[in-house]
Design an enzyme around this catalytic site. Structure first.
Site, PDB file in Angstrom:
ATOM      1  N   LYS A 199     -12.268  -5.126   2.637  1.00 17.04           N
ATOM      2  CA  LYS A 199     -11.733  -4.210   3.640  1.00 17.04           C
ATOM      3  C   LYS A 199     -12.698  -3.049   3.821  1.00 17.04           C
ATOM      4  CE  LYS A 199      -7.657  -1.367   4.686  1.00 17.04           C
ATOM      5  NZ  LYS A 199      -6.335  -0.923   4.203  1.00 17.04           N
TER       6      LYS A 199
ATOM      7  N   ARG B  76     -11.245   7.622   3.603  1.00 18.16           N
ATOM      8  CA  ARG B  76     -11.000   6.566   2.611  1.00 18.16           C
ATOM      9  C   ARG B  76     -12.286   5.867   2.172  1.00 18.16           C
ATOM     10  NH1 ARG B  76      -5.807   4.796   6.139  1.00 18.16           N
ATOM     11  NH2 ARG B  76      -4.393   6.370   5.304  1.00 18.16           N
TER      12      ARG B  76
ATOM     13  N   LYS C 169     -11.412  -7.697   6.628  1.00 15.99           N
ATOM     14  CA  LYS C 169     -10.832  -6.774   7.606  1.00 15.99           C
ATOM     15  C   LYS C 169     -11.823  -5.640   7.881  1.00 15.99           C
ATOM     16  CE  LYS C 169      -6.821  -3.719   8.237  1.00 15.99           C
ATOM     17  NZ  LYS C 169      -5.632  -3.143   7.607  1.00 15.99           N
TER      18      LYS C 169
ATOM     19  N   CYS D  74       0.861  -1.181   0.000  1.00 17.33           N
ATOM     20  CA  CYS D  74       0.000   0.000   0.000  1.00 17.33           C
ATOM     21  C   CYS D  74       0.893   1.225   0.000  1.00 17.33           C
ATOM     22  CB  CYS D  74      -0.934  -0.001   1.215  1.00 17.33           C
ATOM     23  SG  CYS D  74      -2.335   1.147   1.053  1.00 17.33           S
TER      24      CYS D  74
ATOM     25  N   ARG E 285      -3.237   3.588  12.588  1.00 11.33           N
ATOM     26  CA  ARG E 285      -2.825   4.807  11.888  1.00 11.33           C
ATOM     27  C   ARG E 285      -1.800   5.587  12.697  1.00 11.33           C
ATOM     28  NH1 ARG E 285      -8.750   6.294   9.203  1.00 11.33           N
ATOM     29  NH2 ARG E 285      -8.707   4.526   7.749  1.00 11.33           N
TER      30      ARG E 285
END
Length: 324
Positions: free
Chosen positions: A194, A216, A247, A119, A204
């Site tokens: 996700k 997001r 997730k 990512c 985070r």
């Protein structure tokens, strides 16, 4: 009163309960997420995740060895860069923390299975998982960047790469890039399902990956949806994903359960940072027994249908199960 059947008969003693137990946890069920940071002699505690650290490359092998000795068969590596930019350039750098850590761990603990997160959010100055153009994440322009990251991990020796960005088509882009460079046997564990979850907060902090604007929700899934999970999983399987992930885990047991009935691929579930931190916080305050709550939460995830569980408890639970 005579009862023809008494369910309590099979609950009277612990050996009997073990004999009829339908779901059991084993150390081989777990994958241990680790954060790798630049620098030397770094063991930086994460305040919101007690017991979890950012490790420099020179120290991370020691933690991996401890996990392996506890019985954990696999790790998942997240990296932090020395510098961030709009493209997340350091994510694919051959001398990046993750790439160097892979090589170091392979030498120190060659039996450990290494999975790498693919990512850009921890590497970009804006904190989003892809290339941003005019305030929006550009899906197709991001795919080439993700493929470069995955390729750099495979070249360093990763056994599996795990794209977590939720861009459309990223599994296919990564699979094609790996195959073209001779990494046909490098597997893809896709964060296929996700959700845009509130339970990622402590992560985070750990990965320093909070978005600098917006959120997001335009690329991670809406927590209200379950039929969409089947479409996401089916697309990633069609594109070449070897393992499908859900997730978070515990708030989405229904998703795990229903997916298990629909797909043949191995199914992973990620007990995310918020799930871990809630149990830790409650235990610290004396509201829950930590070991009991940890085991119950993980057992529920497996009972729902997960073949493997990514959890920050991995080393702890594996050691506990081995000593039981």
């Amino acid at each position: 009163m005579e009862l023809p059947y008494r369910p309590r008969r099979l609950r009277r003693r612990e050996p009997l309960r073990r004999l009829v137990r339908e779901t059991c946890l084993h150390p081989d069920d777990f994958i241990y997420p680790l954060f790798v940071a630049p620098g030397k002699k770094v063991k930086d505690p994460i305040a919101s995740m007690p017991g979890i650290y950012r490790w420099s490359v020179d120290l991370v092998s020691g933690e991996v060895e401890a996990a392996y000795n506890a019985g954990v068969p696999a790790i998942l590596l997240f990296g932090l860069p020395e510098q961030k930019d709009e493209l997340g350039s350091e994510a694919s750098k051959r001398t990046g923390a993750v790439q160097r850590a892979i090589k170091q761990i392979k030498k120190a603990v060659p039996e450990m299975l290494i999975i790498t997160d693919v990512c850009l959010c921890g590497y970009t100055s804006h904190g989003h998982c892809g290339l941003v153009r005019e305030g929006e994440v550009d899906n197709d322009a991001t795919l080439e960047l993700l493929a470069q990251v995955a390729l750099s991990h495979a070249e360093a020796g990763a056994d599996l790469v795990a794209p977590s960005d939720m861009m459309d088509g990223r599994v296919l882009a990564i699979r094609e890039a790996l195959d073209e460079r001779g990494f046909e046997m490098t597997a893809v564990m896709s964060y296929a399902v996700k959700y845009a979850s509130a339970f990622y907060g402590p992560f985070r902090e750990a990965a320093e990956s909070a978005p600098q604007f917006g959120d997001r929700r335009s690329y991670q899934m809406d927590p209200a949806n379950i039929r969409e999970a089947f479409r996401e999983a089916a697309l990633d399987i069609e594109e070449g994903a070897d393992i499908i992930m859900v997730k978070p885990a515990l708030p989405y047991l229904d998703v795990i359960s229903q997916l298990r009935g629909e797909i043949d691929q191995p199914l992973a579930a990620y007990q995310v940072s918020g799930e871990y931190s809630m149990i830790k916080a409650a235990a610290t305050n004396g509201w829950l027994d930590e070991s009991t709550a940890m085991l119950e939460s993980l057992l529920c995830i497996k009972r729902a249908g997960a073949d493997m569980i990514l959890t920050y408890f991995a080393k702890e639970v594996a050691s506990l199960l081995r000593s039981a």
